[in-house]
Design a protein around this motif. Structure first.
Motif, PDB file in Angstrom:
ATOM      1  N   TRP A  64       3.664  11.839   5.645  1.00 21.08           N
ATOM      2  CA  TRP A  64       3.450  10.694   6.529  1.00 21.08           C
ATOM      3  C   TRP A  64       4.520   9.667   6.196  1.00 21.08           C
ATOM      4  CZ3 TRP A  64      -1.805   7.589   6.772  1.00 21.08           C
ATOM      5  CH2 TRP A  64      -1.788   6.767   7.912  1.00 21.08           C
ATOM      6  N   HIS A  65       5.466   9.490   7.118  1.00 21.21           N
ATOM      7  CA  HIS A  65       6.641   8.668   6.863  1.00 21.21           C
ATOM      8  C   HIS A  65       6.561   7.315   7.568  1.00 21.21           C
ATOM      9  CE1 HIS A  65       8.927  11.964   5.028  1.00 21.21           C
ATOM     10  NE2 HIS A  65       8.487  12.745   5.994  1.00 21.21           N
ATOM     11  N   GLY A  66       7.316   6.386   7.036  1.00 17.96           N
ATOM     12  CA  GLY A  66       7.570   5.127   7.714  1.00 17.96           C
ATOM     13  C   GLY A  66       9.014   5.091   8.177  1.00 17.96           C
ATOM     14  N   TYR A  67       9.609   3.901   8.139  1.00 24.91           N
ATOM     15  CA  TYR A  67      10.996   3.719   8.560  1.00 24.91           C
ATOM     16  C   TYR A  67      11.865   3.348   7.366  1.00 24.91           C
ATOM     17  CZ  TYR A  67       8.624   3.125  13.076  1.00 24.91           C
ATOM     18  OH  TYR A  67       7.834   3.282  14.186  1.00 24.91           O
ATOM     19  N   ARG A  68      13.153   3.464   7.551  1.00 21.17           N
ATOM     20  CA  ARG A  68      14.059   3.105   6.460  1.00 21.17           C
ATOM     21  C   ARG A  68      13.991   1.612   6.139  1.00 21.17           C
ATOM     22  NH1 ARG A  68      17.586   4.438  10.721  1.00 21.17           N
ATOM     23  NH2 ARG A  68      18.685   2.659  11.644  1.00 21.17           N
ATOM     24  N   ASN A  69      13.513   0.801   7.091  1.00 18.28           N
ATOM     25  CA  ASN A  69      13.434  -0.646   6.863  1.00 18.28           C
ATOM     26  C   ASN A  69      11.990  -1.142   6.766  1.00 18.28           C
ATOM     27  OD1 ASN A  69      12.815  -0.167   9.536  1.00 18.28           O
ATOM     28  ND2 ASN A  69      13.890  -1.972  10.324  1.00 18.28           N
ATOM     29  N   SER A  70      11.030  -0.223   6.549  1.00 14.66           N
ATOM     30  CA  SER A  70       9.623  -0.651   6.503  1.00 14.66           C
ATOM     31  C   SER A  70       9.083  -0.687   5.073  1.00 14.66           C
ATOM     32  CB  SER A  70       8.751   0.265   7.375  1.00 14.66           C
ATOM     33  OG  SER A  70       8.705   1.589   6.868  1.00 14.66           O
ATOM     34  N   TRP A  71       9.964  -1.003   4.139  1.00 20.17           N
ATOM     35  CA  TRP A  71       9.553  -1.123   2.740  1.00 20.17           C
ATOM     36  C   TRP A  71       9.143  -2.560   2.438  1.00 20.17           C
ATOM     37  CZ3 TRP A  71       9.264   3.022  -0.571  1.00 20.17           C
ATOM     38  CH2 TRP A  71       9.835   4.216  -0.116  1.00 20.17           C
ATOM     39  N   VAL A  72       8.080  -2.703   1.667  1.00 16.78           N
ATOM     40  CA  VAL A  72       7.604  -4.021   1.253  1.00 16.78           C
ATOM     41  C   VAL A  72       7.339  -3.984  -0.249  1.00 16.78           C
ATOM     42  CG1 VAL A  72       6.563  -4.531   3.493  1.00 16.78           C
ATOM     43  CG2 VAL A  72       5.187  -3.425   1.721  1.00 16.78           C
ATOM     44  N   VAL A  73       7.253  -5.149  -0.845  1.00 17.61           N
ATOM     45  CA  VAL A  73       6.890  -5.243  -2.257  1.00 17.61           C
ATOM     46  C   VAL A  73       5.407  -5.566  -2.344  1.00 17.61           C
ATOM     47  CG1 VAL A  73       7.252  -6.464  -4.427  1.00 17.61           C
ATOM     48  CG2 VAL A  73       9.199  -5.957  -2.938  1.00 17.61           C
ATOM     49  N   MET A  74       4.668  -4.684  -2.991  1.00 20.61           N
ATOM     50  CA  MET A  74       3.221  -4.813  -3.093  1.00 20.61           C
ATOM     51  C   MET A  74       2.836  -4.848  -4.569  1.00 20.61           C
ATOM     52  SD  MET A  74       0.548  -4.935  -1.000  1.00 20.61           S
ATOM     53  CE  MET A  74       1.401  -4.383   0.469  1.00 20.61           C
ATOM     54  N   ASP A  75       2.396  -6.003  -5.032  1.00 25.96           N
ATOM     55  CA  ASP A  75       2.004  -6.165  -6.438  1.00 25.96           C
ATOM     56  C   ASP A  75       3.116  -5.719  -7.385  1.00 25.96           C
ATOM     57  OD1 ASP A  75      -0.478  -7.048  -5.518  1.00 25.96           O
ATOM     58  OD2 ASP A  75      -1.301  -5.018  -5.517  1.00 25.96           O
ATOM     59  N   GLY A  76       4.341  -6.086  -7.033  1.00 27.38           N
ATOM     60  CA  GLY A  76       5.486  -5.794  -7.878  1.00 27.38           C
ATOM     61  C   GLY A  76       6.104  -4.429  -7.673  1.00 27.38           C
ATOM     62  N   LEU A  77       5.519  -3.601  -6.800  1.00 25.61           N
ATOM     63  CA  LEU A  77       6.039  -2.264  -6.549  1.00 25.61           C
ATOM     64  C   LEU A  77       6.562  -2.164  -5.116  1.00 25.61           C
ATOM     65  CD1 LEU A  77       3.219  -0.108  -8.194  1.00 25.61           C
ATOM     66  CD2 LEU A  77       5.431  -0.746  -9.188  1.00 25.61           C
ATOM     67  N   ARG A  78       7.615  -1.394  -4.946  1.00 24.10           N
ATOM     68  CA  ARG A  78       8.189  -1.178  -3.622  1.00 24.10           C
ATOM     69  C   ARG A  78       7.420  -0.058  -2.926  1.00 24.10           C
ATOM     70  NH1 ARG A  78      13.135   1.398  -1.592  1.00 24.10           N
ATOM     71  NH2 ARG A  78      14.034   0.119   0.087  1.00 24.10           N
ATOM     72  N   VAL A  79       6.831  -0.371  -1.779  1.00 20.99           N
ATOM     73  CA  VAL A  79       5.970   0.570  -1.068  1.00 20.99           C
ATOM     74  C   VAL A  79       6.417   0.644   0.392  1.00 20.99           C
ATOM     75  CG1 VAL A  79       3.599   1.123  -0.395  1.00 20.99           C
ATOM     76  CG2 VAL A  79       4.034  -0.036  -2.570  1.00 20.99           C
ATOM     77  N   GLN A  80       6.391   1.842   0.950  1.00 20.75           N
ATOM     78  CA  GLN A  80       6.753   1.996   2.359  1.00 20.75           C
ATOM     79  C   GLN A  80       5.515   1.883   3.240  1.00 20.75           C
ATOM     80  OE1 GLN A  80       8.122   5.849   3.907  1.00 20.75           O
ATOM     81  NE2 GLN A  80       9.869   4.799   4.827  1.00 20.75           N
ATOM     82  N   SER A  81       5.614   1.040   4.245  1.00 19.97           N
ATOM     83  CA  SER A  81       4.561   0.958   5.252  1.00 19.97           C
ATOM     84  C   SER A  81       4.814   2.055   6.279  1.00 19.97           C
ATOM     85  CB  SER A  81       4.573  -0.418   5.928  1.00 19.97           C
ATOM     86  OG  SER A  81       3.502  -0.538   6.840  1.00 19.97           O
ATOM     87  N   VAL A  82       3.827   2.909   6.490  1.00 19.47           N
ATOM     88  CA  VAL A  82       4.014   4.062   7.375  1.00 19.47           C
ATOM     89  C   VAL A  82       3.940   3.640   8.838  1.00 19.47           C
ATOM     90  CG1 VAL A  82       3.197   5.779   5.735  1.00 19.47           C
ATOM     91  CG2 VAL A  82       1.547   4.574   7.184  1.00 19.47           C
ATOM     92  N   SER A  83       4.371   4.536   9.705  1.00 19.52           N
ATOM     93  CA  SER A  83       4.293   4.265  11.140  1.00 19.52           C
ATOM     94  C   SER A  83       3.079   4.968  11.728  1.00 19.52           C
ATOM     95  CB  SER A  83       5.569   4.722  11.854  1.00 19.52           C
ATOM     96  OG  SER A  83       5.669   6.128  11.860  1.00 19.52           O
ATOM     97  N   GLY A  84       2.658   4.472  12.884  1.00 17.59           N
ATOM     98  CA  GLY A  84       1.502   5.047  13.559  1.00 17.59           C
ATOM     99  C   GLY A  84       1.878   6.041  14.631  1.00 17.59           C
ATOM    100  N   GLY A  85       3.078   6.594  14.548  1.00 18.04           N
ATOM    101  CA  GLY A  85       3.539   7.571  15.525  1.00 18.04           C
ATOM    102  C   GLY A  85       5.004   7.873  15.306  1.00 18.04           C
ATOM    103  N   GLY A  86       5.560   8.743  16.149  1.00 15.30           N
ATOM    104  CA  GLY A  86       6.959   9.130  16.006  1.00 15.30           C
ATOM    105  C   GLY A  86       7.866   8.512  17.045  1.00 15.30           C
ATOM    106  N   HIS A  87       7.433   7.400  17.636  1.00 11.77           N
ATOM    107  CA  HIS A  87       8.174   6.758  18.728  1.00 11.77           C
ATOM    108  C   HIS A  87       9.610   6.442  18.334  1.00 11.77           C
ATOM    109  CE1 HIS A  87       8.096   4.511  22.575  1.00 11.77           C
ATOM    110  NE2 HIS A  87       8.953   3.712  21.982  1.00 11.77           N
ATOM    111  N   TRP A  88       9.814   6.004  17.096  1.00 10.90           N
ATOM    112  CA  TRP A  88      11.160   5.743  16.569  1.00 10.90           C
ATOM    113  C   TRP A  88      11.408   6.595  15.327  1.00 10.90           C
ATOM    114  CZ3 TRP A  88       8.058   1.302  17.776  1.00 10.90           C
ATOM    115  CH2 TRP A  88       8.409   0.691  18.991  1.00 10.90           C
ATOM    116  N   GLY A  89      10.871   7.812  15.322  1.00  6.08           N
ATOM    117  CA  GLY A  89      10.918   8.657  14.140  1.00  6.08           C
ATOM    118  C   GLY A  89       9.774   8.302  13.204  1.00  6.08           C
ATOM    119  N   GLY A  90       9.722   8.959  12.071  1.00  9.22           N
ATOM    120  CA  GLY A  90       8.639   8.706  11.124  1.00  9.22           C
ATOM    121  C   GLY A  90       7.324   9.282  11.608  1.00  9.22           C
ATOM    122  N   GLY A  91       6.254   8.805  11.022  1.00  2.00           N
ATOM    123  CA  GLY A  91       4.937   9.302  11.389  1.00  2.00           C
ATOM    124  C   GLY A  91       4.579  10.560  10.631  1.00  2.00           C
TER     125      GLY A  91
END
Length: 251
Positions: A224-251
């Motif tokens: 289950w993928h997100g985007y190359r630019n959908s990374w966020v810092v969560m409690d000091g760790l770098r985490v990827q926010s996933v996508s809800g479909g493959g409209h722009w890839g990912g998913g």
């Protein structure tokens, strides 16, 4: 159902001849030939297909942000009473599943509600997510129910995509009052994914794996993928926010 057979894993999935389970082999073969002869015209090169589909839009910059992979050919299984009675094509191939990801998101939302991470689906999301996406007077009205029902009418830009880019009709619509209008919109679905990440505080694929996929004995080949630019810092760790479909890839 009493007496039904359930496979323990893909490798142990038992097969039966159609006649053993009351099916007509000739009719099963006819159905398989029909399916094989009516493959979707959708291009197998999904990277090109996705890029082409968004490139000509007025409200989208046409950039594909997540990974893609070519799709396979026609394949399938015929099941009866849990047994495989027919199989054709590359049934073990890993393919993109596009908006099936939305079902994964709703599952993660349901688990969050069960665990008390979300107290009430009618709570404003801004009570839980403090990153600015729900700060405006308009967006502050959006509830979890609105996000999950795709009636949120969120106003903003996420992962470099303005909300209008997710409009399937390629029309710039002014946001309406949250909860009053339904719109299938992948930008806003991706906002749902980011919002759920904020309450879980860990990657949603891990939540899905631990709470659903592993307990039901699912394979380990899904991703289950997100985007190359959908990374966020969560409690000091770098985490990827996933996508809800493959409209722009990912998913």
């Amino acid at each position: 159902m009493s007496g039904s057979y359930y496979p323990t894993s893909w490798d142990d999935w038992e097969t039966r001849r159609p006649e053993e389970l009351g099916l007509d082999s000739a009719m099963v073969d006819e159905a398989i030939h029909y399916a094989s002869d009516h493959e979707t015209p959708f291009a197998r090169d999904l990277a090109r297909r996705i890029a082409t589909s968004v490139a000509g839009k007025k409200c989208d910059d046409g950039e594909v942000l997540g990974p893609t992979r070519p799709r396979g050919g026609v394949n399938g299984l015929v099941l009866k009473d849990g047994y495989i009675v027919a199989e054709w094509g590359e049934t073990r191939r890993v393919d993109m599943t596009f908006s099936v990801s939305k079902s994964y998101l709703s599952t993660c939302a349901g688990l969050a509600l069960d665990d008390g991470l979300i107290r009430d689906v009618h709570d404003p999301v801004g009570l839980y997510v403090k990153e600015g996406h729900f700060d405006s007077p308009h967006n502050s009205k959006i509830t979890w129910h609105h996000l999950l029902q795709q009636t949120n009418e969120w106003d903003g830009t996420l992962w470099d995509k303005h909300y209008s880019a997710g409009n399937t009709d390629d029309v710039l619509l002014e946001p309406k009052e949250p909860g009053t209008y339904y719109e299938y919109n992948d930008v806003r679905v991706n906002l749902t994914a980011l919002s759920l990440l904020n309450v879980w505080r860990r990657p949603l694929p891990r939540v899905l794996k631990e709470r659903v996929m592993d307990p039901i004995g699912a394979s380990s080949t899904w991703r289950w993928h997100g985007y190359r630019n959908s990374w966020v810092v969560m409690d000091g760790l770098r985490v990827q926010s996933v996508s809800g479909g493959g409209h722009w890839g990912g998913g």
